[in-house]
Design a protein around this motif. Structure first.
Motif, PDB file in Angstrom:
ATOM      1  N   GLN A 385      30.386  40.731  39.128  1.00  0.00           N
ATOM      2  CA  GLN A 385      30.680  40.739  40.382  1.00  0.00           C
ATOM      3  C   GLN A 385      32.210  42.072  40.365  1.00  0.00           C
ATOM      4  OE1 GLN A 385      30.194  40.493  44.317  1.00  0.00           O
ATOM      5  NE2 GLN A 385      31.346  41.849  43.586  1.00  0.00           N
ATOM      6  N   LEU A 386      32.734  41.667  39.013  1.00  0.00           N
ATOM      7  CA  LEU A 386      34.345  42.549  39.036  1.00  0.00           C
ATOM      8  C   LEU A 386      33.613  43.651  38.622  1.00  0.00           C
ATOM      9  CD1 LEU A 386      37.268  42.361  38.386  1.00  0.00           C
ATOM     10  CD2 LEU A 386      36.720  40.999  35.826  1.00  0.00           C
ATOM     11  N   LEU A 387      32.763  44.004  37.339  1.00  0.00           N
ATOM     12  CA  LEU A 387      32.062  45.387  37.137  1.00  0.00           C
ATOM     13  C   LEU A 387      31.649  45.676  38.326  1.00  0.00           C
ATOM     14  CD1 LEU A 387      30.388  44.329  34.374  1.00  0.00           C
ATOM     15  CD2 LEU A 387      32.436  44.863  34.240  1.00  0.00           C
ATOM     16  N   LYS A 388      31.167  45.080  39.256  1.00  0.00           N
ATOM     17  CA  LYS A 388      30.676  46.396  40.524  1.00  0.00           C
ATOM     18  C   LYS A 388      32.021  46.668  40.975  1.00  0.00           C
ATOM     19  CE  LYS A 388      28.700  46.174  44.622  1.00  0.00           C
ATOM     20  NZ  LYS A 388      27.765  45.413  45.581  1.00  0.00           N
ATOM     21  N   TRP A 389      33.371  46.137  41.940  1.00  0.00           N
ATOM     22  CA  TRP A 389      34.786  46.296  42.039  1.00  0.00           C
ATOM     23  C   TRP A 389      35.295  47.158  41.375  1.00  0.00           C
ATOM     24  CZ3 TRP A 389      35.669  40.527  43.649  1.00  0.00           C
ATOM     25  CH2 TRP A 389      34.746  40.480  44.854  1.00  0.00           C
ATOM     26  N   ILE A 395      39.261  47.324  42.417  1.00  0.00           N
ATOM     27  CA  ILE A 395      40.453  47.454  41.599  1.00  0.00           C
ATOM     28  C   ILE A 395      41.608  48.171  41.191  1.00  0.00           C
ATOM     29  CG2 ILE A 395      40.662  45.157  39.852  1.00  0.00           C
ATOM     30  CD1 ILE A 395      38.415  43.200  40.921  1.00  0.00           C
ATOM     31  N   ALA A 396      42.206  47.934  41.522  1.00  0.00           N
ATOM     32  CA  ALA A 396      43.292  48.550  41.192  1.00  0.00           C
ATOM     33  C   ALA A 396      43.482  48.106  40.098  1.00  0.00           C
ATOM     34  CB  ALA A 396      44.380  49.378  41.653  1.00  0.00           C
ATOM     35  N   PHE A 397      44.111  47.274  39.063  1.00  0.00           N
ATOM     36  CA  PHE A 397      44.566  46.971  38.021  1.00  0.00           C
ATOM     37  C   PHE A 397      43.983  46.223  36.963  1.00  0.00           C
ATOM     38  CE2 PHE A 397      48.691  45.335  36.369  1.00  0.00           C
ATOM     39  CZ  PHE A 397      48.433  45.689  35.370  1.00  0.00           C
ATOM     40  N   VAL A 398      43.899  46.056  35.995  1.00  0.00           N
ATOM     41  CA  VAL A 398      42.524  45.419  35.435  1.00  0.00           C
ATOM     42  C   VAL A 398      42.979  44.896  34.089  1.00  0.00           C
ATOM     43  CG1 VAL A 398      40.092  44.399  34.574  1.00  0.00           C
ATOM     44  CG2 VAL A 398      40.475  46.703  35.976  1.00  0.00           C
ATOM     45  N   VAL A 399      43.255  43.976  33.710  1.00  0.00           N
ATOM     46  CA  VAL A 399      43.939  43.135  32.799  1.00  0.00           C
ATOM     47  C   VAL A 399      42.695  42.394  31.851  1.00  0.00           C
ATOM     48  CG1 VAL A 399      45.062  41.126  32.000  1.00  0.00           C
ATOM     49  CG2 VAL A 399      45.523  42.431  34.296  1.00  0.00           C
ATOM     50  N   GLY A 400      42.865  42.933  30.245  1.00  0.00           N
ATOM     51  CA  GLY A 400      41.812  42.234  29.773  1.00  0.00           C
ATOM     52  C   GLY A 400      41.953  42.001  28.476  1.00  0.00           C
ATOM     53  N   THR A 401      41.026  41.507  27.440  1.00  0.00           N
ATOM     54  CA  THR A 401      41.334  41.937  26.119  1.00  0.00           C
ATOM     55  C   THR A 401      40.124  43.438  25.524  1.00  0.00           C
ATOM     56  OG1 THR A 401      39.405  40.671  25.852  1.00  0.00           O
ATOM     57  CG2 THR A 401      41.084  39.144  26.033  1.00  0.00           C
ATOM     58  N   HIS A 402      40.328  42.942  24.393  1.00  0.00           N
ATOM     59  CA  HIS A 402      39.260  44.067  23.574  1.00  0.00           C
ATOM     60  C   HIS A 402      37.840  44.758  24.540  1.00  0.00           C
ATOM     61  CE1 HIS A 402      41.464  44.814  20.547  1.00  0.00           C
ATOM     62  NE2 HIS A 402      40.941  46.209  20.575  1.00  0.00           N
ATOM     63  N   ALA A 403      37.685  43.932  25.685  1.00  0.00           N
ATOM     64  CA  ALA A 403      36.733  43.789  26.609  1.00  0.00           C
ATOM     65  C   ALA A 403      36.499  45.623  27.133  1.00  0.00           C
ATOM     66  CB  ALA A 403      35.778  42.334  27.385  1.00  0.00           C
ATOM     67  N   LEU A 404      37.626  45.213  26.996  1.00  0.00           N
ATOM     68  CA  LEU A 404      37.826  46.746  28.377  1.00  0.00           C
ATOM     69  C   LEU A 404      37.092  47.691  27.982  1.00  0.00           C
ATOM     70  CD1 LEU A 404      41.922  46.184  29.303  1.00  0.00           C
ATOM     71  CD2 LEU A 404      39.505  45.346  30.812  1.00  0.00           C
ATOM     72  N   ILE A 405      37.199  47.864  26.544  1.00  0.00           N
ATOM     73  CA  ILE A 405      36.489  49.451  26.217  1.00  0.00           C
ATOM     74  C   ILE A 405      34.726  48.985  25.973  1.00  0.00           C
ATOM     75  CG2 ILE A 405      38.929  50.482  24.889  1.00  0.00           C
ATOM     76  CD1 ILE A 405      37.608  49.138  22.253  1.00  0.00           C
ATOM     77  N   GLN A 406      34.161  47.470  26.145  1.00  0.00           N
ATOM     78  CA  GLN A 406      33.188  48.026  25.740  1.00  0.00           C
ATOM     79  C   GLN A 406      31.911  48.512  26.997  1.00  0.00           C
ATOM     80  OE1 GLN A 406      31.806  43.297  27.121  1.00  0.00           O
ATOM     81  NE2 GLN A 406      32.846  42.883  24.724  1.00  0.00           N
ATOM     82  N   LYS A 407      30.884  48.839  26.405  1.00  0.00           N
ATOM     83  CA  LYS A 407      30.497  50.165  27.428  1.00  0.00           C
ATOM     84  C   LYS A 407      29.628  49.327  28.969  1.00  0.00           C
ATOM     85  CE  LYS A 407      27.978  52.606  23.386  1.00  0.00           C
ATOM     86  NZ  LYS A 407      26.720  53.080  22.791  1.00  0.00           N
ATOM     87  N   SER A 408      29.683  48.139  28.877  1.00  0.00           N
ATOM     88  CA  SER A 408      29.445  48.011  30.517  1.00  0.00           C
ATOM     89  C   SER A 408      30.481  48.018  31.309  1.00  0.00           C
ATOM     90  CB  SER A 408      29.111  46.422  30.400  1.00  0.00           C
ATOM     91  OG  SER A 408      30.444  45.922  30.164  1.00  0.00           O
ATOM     92  N   ILE A 409      31.721  48.395  30.595  1.00  0.00           N
ATOM     93  CA  ILE A 409      32.951  48.971  31.877  1.00  0.00           C
ATOM     94  C   ILE A 409      33.753  50.152  32.228  1.00  0.00           C
ATOM     95  CG2 ILE A 409      35.439  48.247  32.177  1.00  0.00           C
ATOM     96  CD1 ILE A 409      35.001  45.341  30.295  1.00  0.00           C
ATOM     97  N   GLN A 410      33.237  50.228  33.257  1.00  0.00           N
ATOM     98  CA  GLN A 410      33.427  51.797  34.249  1.00  0.00           C
ATOM     99  C   GLN A 410      34.093  51.400  34.777  1.00  0.00           C
ATOM    100  OE1 GLN A 410      32.356  54.727  32.910  1.00  0.00           O
ATOM    101  NE2 GLN A 410      31.299  52.944  31.475  1.00  0.00           N
ATOM    102  N   PHE A 411      35.435  52.824  34.900  1.00  0.00           N
ATOM    103  CA  PHE A 411      36.207  52.465  35.849  1.00  0.00           C
ATOM    104  C   PHE A 411      35.843  54.445  36.583  1.00  0.00           C
ATOM    105  CE2 PHE A 411      38.446  50.393  32.424  1.00  0.00           C
ATOM    106  CZ  PHE A 411      39.331  49.895  33.561  1.00  0.00           C
TER     107      PHE A 411
END
Length: 718
Positions: A385-389, A395-411
């Protein structure tokens, strides 16, 4: 023989030697030429066998006889053993763990022997001597000038590994030089630069580095190669800057106005002058159509998070170009789950009165603010659900660890990437973030590690730098004391007094487990596990002692930190894992065991853990040694609270290799030493800038282009 040839093509190597060369990362003849001596030993005074004195260095002229490889009777170690005689007598010679020397060393011809005399006056012997055949008794060539009786007594000593000695390097390089392979290397330093700075050309400098005829040659060569390393490094950084200015980003219009609007919305919080200056720099860069690339340096507790929040607000209140709906997005990356969670909560406090959606993504789960069910708080949501939003831009502001640069996350429209305490976040990772949107995001890296100017100019030359050099008002000044064994009771009394008033304490240890006494090089220092047990049982049985270290699982770490933050743990015994960003304002005491094992900058960061409130803080440094140099460093910490001043002191006292780790940065020992020389660094930076401005593609400097690209890959681990 050519520079690119593998070493094994020209040298017969036994398996142990092949392993040793791999450990030293020496594969080609060029690698061998760039494997520089760490020092040069003087052979000592010219002597005679009949007058040898144990524990002195000596230089003798004579002949070898009866050299043979054997196993020593007591230790069973392999060795080469034989005799050396000069007309006044003969003396035994020994090379330990070098049986091959028996075949390599000439017998019955005049040689010069230089080494250390061991044994007793009655039975002296010479161990691991350096040997050079006298002129007229070996092939002439480059090394011949260095082997007659009038030659220099400077002998190069190289970084070694089991199976490969300085003597092997000396003779191997003799063959390399005689082949002329060193003359085939292309010099990465342009001729105009060499002439302007009076530097020798590459071939000459290599000869002077390995086969110096006099000491000034070694100094000139070392200066040249120190400059070369810094020049290549700066060139790579300048190329990155140049490439960055040609990429398209999201221009954030009226960025300064948006920053001011955010700051004015905060009650009882006024930025310091240093924060205001940093935000002015950032707002100006955010307004550009090309991506910002900036490093924000700020001492512990100086308010970098507020600056990041203001920059984020400017982005997430802006719309993409030509759009009437939707906003730009911000990604904030922290090095650990604990810090990601802490920053998520900090940003909720900053934005709770504003219509801003914030997401958290770590390996342990995802959250979203604001929550529809928990007013004023966050709610746990599924990763999908988070990845979809995030992908839809909701969702304008995303906080995370190195998970942020994984291929599954798209802005949808990623406009700003903020990276906390990850100053080595390289171009590959930046490109990974850039691919997540329709333009290259602005980039802000933040660090609480004070960085000396020469180091900052060199390692972060591709970034603009802003510095926050003052603390917010109301922060109490920390009292720092060096504690000897006789003052421990006084230290524990202060801790107990603070704990009695409801405060908390950290105890930092250099290692996790107890050292193995059977291991020769084991670090004999206090371990976090043993110290936690001792403090709980023998010193503070009435309080709860907790444990935090790097070998714990993320869940265990999070639980320990939560218990400490909530006051369920009174004393947290930890390794330096708490160095970065951990924020518990109620903690007012920190004890650092084995303090001399940490760098001054690291100690200063650890000290900053108890400088988060108006309560009077205490930092106790408990060294394991009374060494003069260690105490000098620790006294600098006692006297100064300026992190940048301490970083400069550490650079001069210990060097950049200890300050940040040469392995971490991919910079050689020679380069690390050069970082102490501001004039050399500045000259390298100016020349690199000039060369890149005149030739942005380095088409006229192919050797420099190859070296700069290789160095950049090594620095970024790509």
């Amino acid at each position: 023989m050519r520079p690119e040839d593998p070493i094994v093509k020209h040298f017969r190597l036994v398996p142990t030697q092949q392993v040793a060369l791999r450990k030293l990362k020496l594969n080609s003849i060029e690698d061998l030429l760039y494997h520089f001596p760490v020092r040069y030993e003087h052979a000592g005074g010219e002597g005679r066998v009949h007058a040898l004195v144990p524990k002195t260095k000596v230089s003798l002229i004579g002949m070898f006889s009866k050299l043979e490889a054997k196993k020593l009777w007591k230790s069973r170690r392999t060795a080469t053993e034989g005799w050396f005689e000069d007309g006044t007598g003969k003396v035994k010679v020994l090379w330990f763990n070098q049986p091959y020397i028996a075949k390599m060393t000439p017998q019955g011809v005049p040689v010069r022997l230089s080494g250390m005399v061991a044994g007793t006056p009655e039975k002296p012997y010479i161990t691991n001597p350096e040997v050079s055949v006298l002129a007229g008794h070996e092939s002439t060539g480059l090394f011949a000038a260095n082997t007659d009786e009038n030659a220099t007594s400077l002998f190069p000593v190289y970084p070694e590994s089991a199976g490969i000695t300085s003597r092997w390097f000396f003779h191997a390089l003799a063959r390399v030089f005689e082949s002329g392979a060193h003359k085939l290397l292309s010099d990465p330093i342009p001729p105009t630069t060499r002439e302007q700075l009076h530097l020798p050309e590459l071939g000459t400098a290599l000869v002077w580095m390995h086969v110096p005829e006099e000491e000034r040659h070694t100094q000139t060569a070392r200066k040249r190669f120190a400059f070369e390393e810094m020049f290549v490094l700066h060139t790579g950084k300048m190329l990155e800057r140049c490439a960055n200015t040609h990429e398209d980003s999201f221009p954030i219009l009226d960025a300064q106005t948006r920053v001011d609007t955010f700051l004015n919305s905060l009650e009882h919080l006024k930025p310091t002058g240093a924060q205001t200056r940093a935000l002015t720099d950032i707002a100006r860069a955010l307004s550009s159509p090309h991506p910002m690339a900036r490093l924000l340096e700020g001492d512990v507790g100086s308010g970098k998070t507020l600056v990041a929040a203001a920059a984020a607000y400017a982005a997430i209140t802006s719309r993409p170009s030509g759009r009437t709906s939707g906003t730009l997005q911000v990604a904030y990356m922290a090095p650990t789950e604990i810090l990601a969670q802490q920053h998520f909560e900090s940003f909720i406090r900053y934005f709770k009165h504003l219509p801003v959606s914030i997401g958290l993504i770590t390996g342990s789960g995802c959250k979203k603010f604001p929550s529809k069910t928990a007013r004023g708080g966050a709610t746990t949501i599924s990763r999908s659900q988070l990845l979809k939003w995030v992908a839809q831009g909701e969702i304008a502001f995303v906080v995370g660890t190195h998970a942020l640069i994984q291929k599954s996350i798209q802005f949808k429209h990623l406009a700003l990437a903020v990276v906390d305490e990850q100053h080595r976040f390289g171009t590959a990772q930046r490109r990974a973030l850039a691919r997540k949107g329709d333009a290259t995001p602005h980039f802000l890296s933040m660090t609480a590690t004070p960085i000396p100017r020469t180091l900052a100019l060199t390692l972060y030359g591709d970034l603009d730098i802003s510095v926050i050099d003052e603390l917010p008002p109301g922060r109490a000044k920390v009292t720092t004391r060096i504690i000897g064994a006789d003052k421990r009771d006084d230290m524990y009394t202060t801790m107990r007094r603070e704990l009695a008033t409801g405060r908390q304490a950290y105890v930092i240890c250099p290692r996790i487990e107890e050292p193995d006494p059977t291991k020769l090089n084991a670090l004999m220092a206090k371990s976090a596990k043993a110290e936690a047990k001792r403090l709980q049982k023998d010193v503070f049985p009435e309080y709860v002692v907790g444990l935090l270290h790097g070998a714990m699982t993320p869940t265990e770490k999070d639980t320990a930190m939560r218990d400490f933050e909530n006051g369920n743990i009174h004393i947290l015994v930890a390794t330096s894992v708490v160095e970065v960003g951990v924020n518990v304002p109620n903690a007012t005491v920190i004890v650092i065991e084995g303090a001399e094992r940490f760098g001054l900058s690291q100690l200063h960061q650890l000290r900053g853990r108890v400088q988060r409130s108006s309560h009077a803080p205490y930092c106790f440094l408990a060294p394991d040694t009374k060494s003069a140099l260690s105490l000098k460093r620790l006294r600098a910490l006692e006297k100064s609270s300026d992190g940048f001043e301490l970083a400069e002191a550490d650079l001069q006292l210990r060097g950049a290799g200890d300050l940040f780790g040469s392995q971490q940065w991919g910079v050689s020992d020679l380069g690390m030493e050069a970082l102490k020389n501001p004039r050399l660094i500045e000259a390298a930076r100016i020349e690199a800038q000039r060369v890149v401005e005149l030739d942005p593609s380095l088409a006229k400097h192919p050797a420099l282009a190859l070296r700069a690209a290789a160095t950049s890959r090594e620095l970024h681990g790509e």
